[in-house]
Write an enzyme that holds these catalytic residues in place. Structure first.
Site, PDB file in Angstrom:
ATOM      1  N   LYS A   1      42.548  33.588 -24.819  1.00  0.00           N
ATOM      2  CA  LYS A   1      42.917  32.359 -25.522  1.00  0.00           C
ATOM      3  C   LYS A   1      41.663  31.677 -26.058  1.00  0.00           C
ATOM      4  O   LYS A   1      40.579  31.811 -25.489  1.00  0.00           O
ATOM      5  CB  LYS A   1      43.662  31.429 -24.574  1.00  0.00           C
ATOM      6  CG  LYS A   1      44.997  32.021 -24.179  1.00  0.00           C
ATOM      7  CD  LYS A   1      45.775  31.137 -23.258  1.00  0.00           C
ATOM      8  CE  LYS A   1      47.170  31.722 -23.205  1.00  0.00           C
ATOM      9  NZ  LYS A   1      47.771  31.762 -21.938  1.00  0.00           N
TER      10      LYS A   1
ATOM     11  N   SER B   1      48.868  28.018 -29.818  1.00  0.00           N
ATOM     12  CA  SER B   1      48.907  27.405 -28.492  1.00  0.00           C
ATOM     13  C   SER B   1      50.213  26.637 -28.360  1.00  0.00           C
ATOM     14  O   SER B   1      50.569  25.864 -29.254  1.00  0.00           O
ATOM     15  CB  SER B   1      47.721  26.446 -28.332  1.00  0.00           C
ATOM     16  OG  SER B   1      47.936  25.542 -27.268  1.00  0.00           O
TER      17      SER B   1
ATOM     18  N   HIS C   1      45.426  27.236 -22.754  1.00  0.00           N
ATOM     19  CA  HIS C   1      44.477  26.696 -23.730  1.00  0.00           C
ATOM     20  C   HIS C   1      43.857  25.396 -23.210  1.00  0.00           C
ATOM     21  O   HIS C   1      42.680  25.127 -23.429  1.00  0.00           O
ATOM     22  CB  HIS C   1      45.174  26.452 -25.075  1.00  0.00           C
ATOM     23  CG  HIS C   1      45.579  27.714 -25.764  1.00  0.00           C
ATOM     24  ND1 HIS C   1      46.825  28.282 -25.603  1.00  0.00           N
ATOM     25  CD2 HIS C   1      44.904  28.522 -26.612  1.00  0.00           C
ATOM     26  CE1 HIS C   1      46.893  29.382 -26.330  1.00  0.00           C
ATOM     27  NE2 HIS C   1      45.742  29.556 -26.949  1.00  0.00           N
TER      28      HIS C   1
END
Length: 125
Positions: free
Chosen positions: A21, A94, A53
């Site tokens: 991520k 995200s 995230h």
């Protein structure tokens, strides 16, 4: 002074291999008193250790604030970094922050990895 300080913050810090991520963060320098203009820059941060995230943003924002700057998360996604093949692919989004502007992230990454093939797509998670 503010711009010089921002220049000390690396544009890109990502893990060297794997799929992980990432977040795109805008950093704000505190303007000199009486100056309404605020210097900003975008930075890319991506790490394999992050389950969410927000884990990345929380860690990085804390470090940024300790240096006297403010910041906001502009969005996130994923990075596939294949250092053996010199390829980086930026994609996805995200759930918490929305999709980062991958074109901005990709330009930052290309500047740090000029000998890599760096691509992006809005598809995928």
């Amino acid at each position: 002074m503010a711009a010089a300080g921002l220049a000390q913050i690396p544009d890109v810090d990502i893990d060297s291999d794997g799929v992980f991520k990432y977040v795109l963060i805008r950093v704000y320098a505190a303007p000199p008193s009486g100056d309404p203009a605020v210097e900003t820059k975008e930075i890319v941060r991506g790490y394999k250790w992050a389950e969410y995230h927000a884990d990345i943003y929380d860690k990085v924002s804390g470090e940024i604030q300790k240096k006297g700057y403010d910041c906001e998360c502009l969005g996130g996604g994923r990075i596939s970094h294949q250092s053996q093949d010199r390829k980086i692919h930026v994609y996805g989004y995200s759930m918490g922050y929305g999709r980062a502007q991958h074109s901005v992230s990709t330009e930052k990454i290309k500047a740090k990895y000029p000998d890599y093939e760096v691509t992006w797509a809005d598809d995928g998670y």
